[in-house]
Scaffold this motif. Structure first.
Motif, PDB file in Angstrom:
ATOM      1  N   ALA A 106       0.859  -1.185   0.000  1.00  0.00           N
ATOM      2  CA  ALA A 106       0.000   0.000   0.000  1.00  0.00           C
ATOM      3  C   ALA A 106       0.896   1.236   0.000  1.00  0.00           C
ATOM      4  O   ALA A 106       1.570   1.516   1.001  1.00  0.00           O
ATOM      5  CB  ALA A 106      -0.921   0.010   1.214  1.00  0.00           C
ATOM      6  N   ALA A 107       0.922   1.952  -1.110  1.00  0.00           N
ATOM      7  CA  ALA A 107       1.732   3.173  -1.216  1.00  0.00           C
ATOM      8  C   ALA A 107       0.923   4.352  -0.684  1.00  0.00           C
ATOM      9  O   ALA A 107       0.641   5.316  -1.387  1.00  0.00           O
ATOM     10  CB  ALA A 107       2.178   3.394  -2.655  1.00  0.00           C
ATOM     11  N   HIS A 108       0.544   4.254   0.569  1.00  0.00           N
ATOM     12  CA  HIS A 108      -0.211   5.282   1.280  1.00  0.00           C
ATOM     13  C   HIS A 108       0.646   5.781   2.433  1.00  0.00           C
ATOM     14  O   HIS A 108       1.463   5.039   2.976  1.00  0.00           O
ATOM     15  CB  HIS A 108      -1.529   4.709   1.825  1.00  0.00           C
ATOM     16  CG  HIS A 108      -2.463   4.271   0.756  1.00  0.00           C
ATOM     17  ND1 HIS A 108      -3.420   5.096   0.229  1.00  0.00           N
ATOM     18  CD2 HIS A 108      -2.584   3.089   0.108  1.00  0.00           C
ATOM     19  CE1 HIS A 108      -4.094   4.445  -0.702  1.00  0.00           C
ATOM     20  NE2 HIS A 108      -3.610   3.227  -0.799  1.00  0.00           N
ATOM     21  N   GLY A 109       0.452   7.011   2.827  1.00  0.00           N
ATOM     22  CA  GLY A 109       1.274   7.605   3.868  1.00  0.00           C
ATOM     23  C   GLY A 109       1.154   6.923   5.212  1.00  0.00           C
ATOM     24  O   GLY A 109       0.096   6.418   5.578  1.00  0.00           O
ATOM     25  N   GLY A 110       2.271   6.932   5.934  1.00  0.00           N
ATOM     26  CA  GLY A 110       2.261   6.431   7.304  1.00  0.00           C
ATOM     27  C   GLY A 110       3.427   5.533   7.652  1.00  0.00           C
ATOM     28  O   GLY A 110       3.650   5.250   8.822  1.00  0.00           O
ATOM     29  N   SER A 111       4.189   5.080   6.669  1.00  0.00           N
ATOM     30  CA  SER A 111       5.359   4.268   6.972  1.00  0.00           C
ATOM     31  C   SER A 111       6.602   5.003   6.490  1.00  0.00           C
ATOM     32  O   SER A 111       6.624   5.558   5.391  1.00  0.00           O
ATOM     33  CB  SER A 111       5.271   2.890   6.319  1.00  0.00           C
ATOM     34  OG  SER A 111       6.295   2.050   6.819  1.00  0.00           O
ATOM     35  N   PHE A 112       7.614   5.000   7.334  1.00  0.00           N
ATOM     36  CA  PHE A 112       8.846   5.732   7.061  1.00  0.00           C
ATOM     37  C   PHE A 112      10.020   4.818   7.364  1.00  0.00           C
ATOM     38  O   PHE A 112       9.960   4.032   8.320  1.00  0.00           O
ATOM     39  CB  PHE A 112       8.909   6.979   7.971  1.00  0.00           C
ATOM     40  CG  PHE A 112       9.836   8.056   7.486  1.00  0.00           C
ATOM     41  CD1 PHE A 112       9.390   9.038   6.619  1.00  0.00           C
ATOM     42  CD2 PHE A 112      11.149   8.094   7.915  1.00  0.00           C
ATOM     43  CE1 PHE A 112      10.247  10.036   6.175  1.00  0.00           C
ATOM     44  CE2 PHE A 112      12.010   9.092   7.482  1.00  0.00           C
ATOM     45  CZ  PHE A 112      11.553  10.070   6.612  1.00  0.00           C
ATOM     46  N   PRO A 113      11.079   4.896   6.567  1.00  0.00           N
ATOM     47  CA  PRO A 113      12.227   4.049   6.876  1.00  0.00           C
ATOM     48  C   PRO A 113      12.885   4.487   8.186  1.00  0.00           C
ATOM     49  O   PRO A 113      13.013   5.682   8.453  1.00  0.00           O
ATOM     50  CB  PRO A 113      13.167   4.256   5.686  1.00  0.00           C
ATOM     51  CG  PRO A 113      12.739   5.517   5.051  1.00  0.00           C
ATOM     52  CD  PRO A 113      11.292   5.709   5.370  1.00  0.00           C
ATOM     53  N   LEU A 114      13.260   3.537   8.992  1.00  0.00           N
ATOM     54  CA  LEU A 114      14.035   3.802  10.194  1.00  0.00           C
ATOM     55  C   LEU A 114      15.481   3.888   9.728  1.00  0.00           C
ATOM     56  O   LEU A 114      16.108   2.869   9.409  1.00  0.00           O
ATOM     57  CB  LEU A 114      13.823   2.679  11.206  1.00  0.00           C
ATOM     58  CG  LEU A 114      14.359   2.876  12.600  1.00  0.00           C
ATOM     59  CD1 LEU A 114      13.744   4.114  13.255  1.00  0.00           C
ATOM     60  CD2 LEU A 114      14.060   1.645  13.441  1.00  0.00           C
ATOM     61  N   GLN A 132      -4.038   9.343   5.118  1.00  0.00           N
ATOM     62  CA  GLN A 132      -2.641   9.020   4.845  1.00  0.00           C
ATOM     63  C   GLN A 132      -1.659  10.157   5.114  1.00  0.00           C
ATOM     64  O   GLN A 132      -0.571   9.923   5.658  1.00  0.00           O
ATOM     65  CB  GLN A 132      -2.473   8.474   3.434  1.00  0.00           C
ATOM     66  CG  GLN A 132      -2.732   9.447   2.323  1.00  0.00           C
ATOM     67  CD  GLN A 132      -2.266   8.906   0.997  1.00  0.00           C
ATOM     68  OE1 GLN A 132      -1.344   8.101   0.906  1.00  0.00           O
ATOM     69  NE2 GLN A 132      -2.908   9.358  -0.073  1.00  0.00           N
ATOM     70  N   LEU A 133      -1.990  11.382   4.765  1.00  0.00           N
ATOM     71  CA  LEU A 133      -1.069  12.484   5.019  1.00  0.00           C
ATOM     72  C   LEU A 133      -0.894  12.689   6.520  1.00  0.00           C
ATOM     73  O   LEU A 133       0.219  12.926   6.999  1.00  0.00           O
ATOM     74  CB  LEU A 133      -1.544  13.772   4.348  1.00  0.00           C
ATOM     75  CG  LEU A 133      -0.674  15.005   4.610  1.00  0.00           C
ATOM     76  CD1 LEU A 133       0.774  14.780   4.154  1.00  0.00           C
ATOM     77  CD2 LEU A 133      -1.277  16.224   3.930  1.00  0.00           C
ATOM     78  N   GLU A 134      -1.971  12.577   7.274  1.00  0.00           N
ATOM     79  CA  GLU A 134      -1.883  12.749   8.728  1.00  0.00           C
ATOM     80  C   GLU A 134      -1.066  11.635   9.373  1.00  0.00           C
ATOM     81  O   GLU A 134      -0.297  11.890  10.312  1.00  0.00           O
ATOM     82  CB  GLU A 134      -3.285  12.829   9.340  1.00  0.00           C
ATOM     83  CG  GLU A 134      -4.026  14.079   8.928  1.00  0.00           C
ATOM     84  CD  GLU A 134      -5.463  14.102   9.438  1.00  0.00           C
ATOM     85  OE1 GLU A 134      -5.700  13.680  10.587  1.00  0.00           O
ATOM     86  OE2 GLU A 134      -6.335  14.530   8.666  1.00  0.00           O
ATOM     87  N   ASP A 135      -1.211  10.408   8.890  1.00  0.00           N
ATOM     88  CA  ASP A 135      -0.354   9.316   9.371  1.00  0.00           C
ATOM     89  C   ASP A 135       1.114   9.666   9.134  1.00  0.00           C
ATOM     90  O   ASP A 135       1.960   9.539  10.025  1.00  0.00           O
ATOM     91  CB  ASP A 135      -0.670   7.999   8.645  1.00  0.00           C
ATOM     92  CG  ASP A 135      -1.867   7.244   9.190  1.00  0.00           C
ATOM     93  OD1 ASP A 135      -2.350   7.562  10.291  1.00  0.00           O
ATOM     94  OD2 ASP A 135      -2.308   6.304   8.498  1.00  0.00           O
ATOM     95  N   HIS A 136       1.423  10.106   7.915  1.00  0.00           N
ATOM     96  CA  HIS A 136       2.800  10.463   7.561  1.00  0.00           C
ATOM     97  C   HIS A 136       3.313  11.594   8.458  1.00  0.00           C
ATOM     98  O   HIS A 136       4.434  11.527   8.980  1.00  0.00           O
ATOM     99  CB  HIS A 136       2.886  10.870   6.087  1.00  0.00           C
ATOM    100  CG  HIS A 136       4.240  11.353   5.683  1.00  0.00           C
ATOM    101  ND1 HIS A 136       5.252  10.485   5.319  1.00  0.00           N
ATOM    102  CD2 HIS A 136       4.768  12.607   5.618  1.00  0.00           C
ATOM    103  CE1 HIS A 136       6.342  11.187   5.042  1.00  0.00           C
ATOM    104  NE2 HIS A 136       6.072  12.463   5.212  1.00  0.00           N
ATOM    105  N   LEU A 137       2.500  12.624   8.633  1.00  0.00           N
ATOM    106  CA  LEU A 137       2.930  13.778   9.429  1.00  0.00           C
ATOM    107  C   LEU A 137       3.151  13.416  10.893  1.00  0.00           C
ATOM    108  O   LEU A 137       4.063  13.963  11.530  1.00  0.00           O
ATOM    109  CB  LEU A 137       1.913  14.916   9.297  1.00  0.00           C
ATOM    110  CG  LEU A 137       1.860  15.584   7.928  1.00  0.00           C
ATOM    111  CD1 LEU A 137       0.705  16.579   7.873  1.00  0.00           C
ATOM    112  CD2 LEU A 137       3.182  16.242   7.572  1.00  0.00           C
ATOM    113  N   LEU A 138       2.358  12.509  11.436  1.00  0.00           N
ATOM    114  CA  LEU A 138       2.567  12.091  12.822  1.00  0.00           C
ATOM    115  C   LEU A 138       3.923  11.407  12.960  1.00  0.00           C
ATOM    116  O   LEU A 138       4.680  11.686  13.889  1.00  0.00           O
ATOM    117  CB  LEU A 138       1.436  11.170  13.284  1.00  0.00           C
ATOM    118  CG  LEU A 138       1.542  10.656  14.718  1.00  0.00           C
ATOM    119  CD1 LEU A 138       1.573  11.805  15.733  1.00  0.00           C
ATOM    120  CD2 LEU A 138       0.379   9.711  15.021  1.00  0.00           C
TER     121      LEU A 138
END
Length: 150
Positions: A106-114, A132-138
């Motif tokens: 799922a290429a939706h916001g919320g996962s970031f590489p550690l 998705q944007l809010e997940d990414h921003l958190l």
């Protein structure tokens, strides 16, 4: 509101930790949970160190569906080495549909590489439960706050 690709690429370069062992992932996960609780956000938080589950929390208002979203968003990060939101935005900017198996990715916001400075990607940090944007921003806000406290 949306974030442009240059800003997302900047986050990738800047949001790198000096170290990311299990103790650090616990502190980062705890910071994300504390922030979500302060704001009464219904999110699940997941941090993987390599393939090891280092941190997981499901706050009120979440369900097993959030765990499935976490799995699929983190799979995008593991495959491409970049934030799931950035991968999705690159496809959208080119007018293309993200065409990997939606049951797995799922290429939706919320996962970031550690990311560890000088080492590279050692895992993933993922949030699910908001748009998705809010997940990414958190995630990125908490990574920036964590780095500022170092």
């Amino acid at each position: 509101m949306s974030l442009g690709i240059p800003e997302l690429e900047f986050q990738h370069r800047e949001l790198q930790l000096p170290a990311a062992g299990l103790a650090e992932t616990w502190r980062l996960g705890s910071l994300i949970v504390a922030t979500a609780l302060e704001r009464n956000l219904p999110v699940a938080v997941d941090i993987r160190h390599g393939e090891q589950l280092a941190f997981h929390a499901a706050l009120p208002g979440t369900s097993a569906d959030n765990d499935d979203w976490i799995r699929r968003k983190a799979a995008v990060v593991r495959r491409f080495g970049e934030a799931s939101y950035l991968v999705g935005e690159r496809h959208r900017a080119k007018g293309r549909t993200f065409d990997l198996d939606p049951a797995r990715y799922a290429a939706h916001g919320g996962s970031f590489p550690l990311l560890v400075r000088g080492t590279g990607m050692v895992g993933t940090v993922t949030v699910s439960g908001l748009p998705q944007l809010e997940d990414h921003l958190l995630v990125t806000e908490c990574l920036a706050r964590y780095l500022a406290e170092q």
